[in-house]
Design an enzyme around this catalytic site. Structure first.
Site, short mmCIF file in Angstrom:
data_model
loop_
_atom_site.label_atom_id
_atom_site.label_comp_id
_atom_site.label_asym_id
_atom_site.label_seq_id
_atom_site.Cartn_x
_atom_site.Cartn_y
_atom_site.Cartn_z
N LYS A 182 0.73 -1.04 0.11
CA LYS A 182 -0.04 0.08 -0.09
C LYS A 182 0.77 1.25 0.02
O LYS A 182 1.77 1.30 0.70
CB LYS A 182 -0.80 -0.11 1.30
N THR A 215 -6.25 10.71 8.20
CA THR A 215 -6.15 9.23 7.53
C THR A 215 -6.18 8.12 8.51
O THR A 215 -5.84 7.10 7.91
CB THR A 215 -4.84 9.05 6.69
N GLY A 217 -6.81 4.95 10.28
CA GLY A 217 -7.56 3.99 10.13
C GLY A 217 -7.90 3.40 8.60
O GLY A 217 -8.54 2.43 8.32
N THR A 218 -6.99 4.03 7.49
CA THR A 218 -7.22 3.62 6.17
C THR A 218 -6.76 2.14 6.18
O THR A 218 -7.46 1.54 5.37
CB THR A 218 -6.32 4.44 5.47
N GLY A 219 -5.76 1.78 6.58
CA GLY A 219 -5.35 0.18 6.40
C GLY A 219 -6.45 -0.73 6.96
O GLY A 219 -6.68 -1.72 6.33
N CYS A 220 -6.97 -0.33 8.17
CA CYS A 220 -7.75 -1.28 8.88
C CYS A 220 -9.17 -1.31 7.85
O CYS A 220 -9.68 -2.44 7.67
CB CYS A 220 -8.17 -0.91 10.20
N1 LIG Z 1 -4.26 10.31 0.85
C1 LIG Z 1 -4.63 9.39 0.31
N2 LIG Z 1 -5.29 9.31 -0.70
C2 LIG Z 1 -5.95 8.24 -1.44
N3 LIG Z 1 -5.69 6.94 -1.07
C3 LIG Z 1 -4.89 6.93 0.03
C4 LIG Z 1 -4.52 8.18 1.02
N4 LIG Z 1 -3.68 7.56 1.94
C5 LIG Z 1 -3.76 6.16 1.90
N5 LIG Z 1 -4.62 5.66 0.80
C6 LIG Z 1 -4.91 4.30 0.29
O1 LIG Z 1 -5.28 3.72 1.80
C7 LIG Z 1 -5.21 2.52 1.67
C8 LIG Z 1 -4.28 2.05 3.23
O2 LIG Z 1 -3.06 2.29 2.84
P1 LIG Z 1 -1.98 3.04 3.90
O3 LIG Z 1 -2.59 4.21 4.43
O4 LIG Z 1 -0.53 3.10 3.26
O5 LIG Z 1 -2.10 1.80 4.96
P2 LIG Z 1 -2.02 1.94 6.87
O6 LIG Z 1 -3.15 2.43 6.99
O7 LIG Z 1 -1.83 0.35 6.96
O8 LIG Z 1 -0.64 2.48 6.77
C9 LIG Z 1 -4.37 2.13 0.54
O9 LIG Z 1 -5.20 1.51 -0.53
C10 LIG Z 1 -3.66 3.48 0.28
O10 LIG Z 1 -3.45 3.57 -1.42
C1 LIG Z 2 -5.94 -1.18 17.45
C2 LIG Z 2 -5.40 -0.76 16.31
N1 LIG Z 2 -5.19 -1.27 15.14
C3 LIG Z 2 -4.65 -0.97 14.18
C4 LIG Z 2 -4.05 0.33 14.16
C5 LIG Z 2 -3.39 0.92 12.69
O1 LIG Z 2 -4.26 1.31 12.23
P1 LIG Z 2 -4.11 1.31 10.50
O2 LIG Z 2 -5.48 1.62 9.73
O3 LIG Z 2 -3.24 0.33 9.90
O4 LIG Z 2 -3.07 2.54 10.30
P2 LIG Z 2 -3.02 4.19 10.84
O5 LIG Z 2 -4.17 4.56 11.27
O6 LIG Z 2 -1.95 4.26 11.90
O7 LIG Z 2 -2.48 4.96 9.54
C6 LIG Z 2 -4.29 1.08 15.18
N2 LIG Z 2 -3.56 2.28 15.26
N3 LIG Z 2 -4.87 0.64 16.25
#
Ligand SMILES: Nc1ncnc2c1ncn2[C@@H]1O[C@H](COP(=O)(O)OP(=O)(O)O)[C@@H](O)[C@H]1O
Ligand SMILES: Cc1ncc(COP(=O)(O)OP(=O)(O)O)c(N)n1
Length: 273
Positions: A182, A215, A217-220
């Site tokens: 990602k 942003t 919680g995007t990954g979850c």
């Molecule tokens: N600012 C953004 N605009 C569009 N898509 C985003 C943005 N930030 C994250 N994403 C998308 O959100 C999803 C989660 O990615 P990411 O943020 O890297 O995960 P995590 O929360 O685990 O760090 C991916 O599909 C990524 O491309």
């Molecule tokens: C309880 C808990 N689980 C997962 C995360 C991480 O969340 P995630 O959506 O992967 O990423 P960010 O929000 O850190 O960008 C968390 N913080 N807490």
């Protein structure tokens, strides 16, 4: 009462940590499931004290209690797919991997949560080995972010080509079916770009970059939406593309709450009615 009229709703399991601020973890997963019209079930692995500014405390749930939750759901209700999120330590990872195998849990999406965007460590240092060797090999899909892909591949990631190379190394080292690296942690417009590698084909999946600091919680949300789409019958690549659209919308409607990084907003389907 005539139960024949009960709608056939797919069931999805999240195995993850609790986020008291409601933006990530179990809370984000269950909300995502509800907005995908699937029934959400949960096995809680740890409880975090967390808000938009970061994580201030964490307490693990004993592995046997995590296992008991998984068994309670699977023995009685049954699930069409599952996702894992924050697993915190090597003992919980080993226990979850064993249950996934024993119960033959289908359509497993592993979000290898290691660190929050605010820099808080969400996985013990000595737990990465178990994640790589015991759990990821059992998944249909693993979804590392930039930082997690660096750890799992051993490569520094600064470009799309680095993301592609890392996806291939992770695929080779773990035997997982598909890797999705990602791009949220990358710079500028690369933040909406993810790399898919299934052992044969690399795809660059692009959605528009949303310019917001909220942003959390995007990954979850992405991994929960993929699991929900799989339970509803989408094939894997379609499930990922649908989930990326959902996350883009959730980012566009993210919530400016708290003093730090607010959560993505799930209410967009209701707001424009
Ligand atoms: N600012 C953004 N605009 C569009 N898509 C985003 C943005 N930030 C994250 N994403 C998308 O959100 C999803 C989660 O990615 P990411 O943020 O890297 O995960 P995590 O929360 O685990 O760090 C991916 O599909 C990524 O491309
Ligand atoms: C309880 C808990 N689980 C997962 C995360 C991480 O969340 P995630 O959506 O992967 O990423 P960010 O929000 O850190 O960008 C968390 N913080 N807490």
């Amino acid at each position: 009462m005539n139960t024949d009229t009960s709608p056939k709703i797919p069931v999805v399991l999240t195995i993850a940590g609790s986020d008291s601020g409601g933006g990530a973890g179990i809370q984000a997963d269950l909300r995502t499931f509800a907005f995908h019209c699937v029934h959400g079930t949960s096995a809680i692995t740890c409880v975090t004290a967390q808000n938009t500014l970061g994580v201030v405390g964490v307490e693990a749930i004993p592995p046997e209690v995590v296992v008991a939750q998984i068994n309670a759901v699977c023995d009685d209700i049954g699930v069409q797919s599952a996702k894992t999120g924050m697993l915190l330590n090597k003992e919980i990872i080993a226990a979850v991997a064993e249950q996934v195998e024993a119960l033959q849990i289908p359509n497993l999406v592993v979000d290898p949560v290691m660190v929050s965007r605010t820099g808080f460590q969400l996985l013990d240092d000595d737990a990465v080995k178990n994640l790589r060797n015991l759990l990821i090999p059992k998944a249909a899909l693993v979804t590392p972010n930039r930082y997690e892909a660096q750890i799992l591949s051993g490569l520094p990631i600064n470009s799309l080509d680095d993301m592609r190379a890392a996806s291939q190394i992770i695929h080779r080292n773990t035997g997982v079916k598909v890797v999705l690296v990602k791009g949220g942690g990358m710079q500028g417009s690369l933040r909406g770009v993810d790399i898919w590698f299934d052992g044969h084909h690399t795809e660059t999946l692009t959605t528009k970059h949303v310019d917001t600091k909220n942003t959390h919680g995007t990954g979850c949300t992405l991994s929960a939406a993929i699991a929900a789409n799989l339970a509803r019958g989408s094939d894997l690549i379609t499930a990922v593309k649908q989930a990326k659209e959902y996350v883009t919308n959730a980012l566009s409607y993210s919530l400016a709450i708290g003093k730090g990084q607010g959560p993505v907003g799930h209410f967009f389907p209701l707001l424009n009615k």
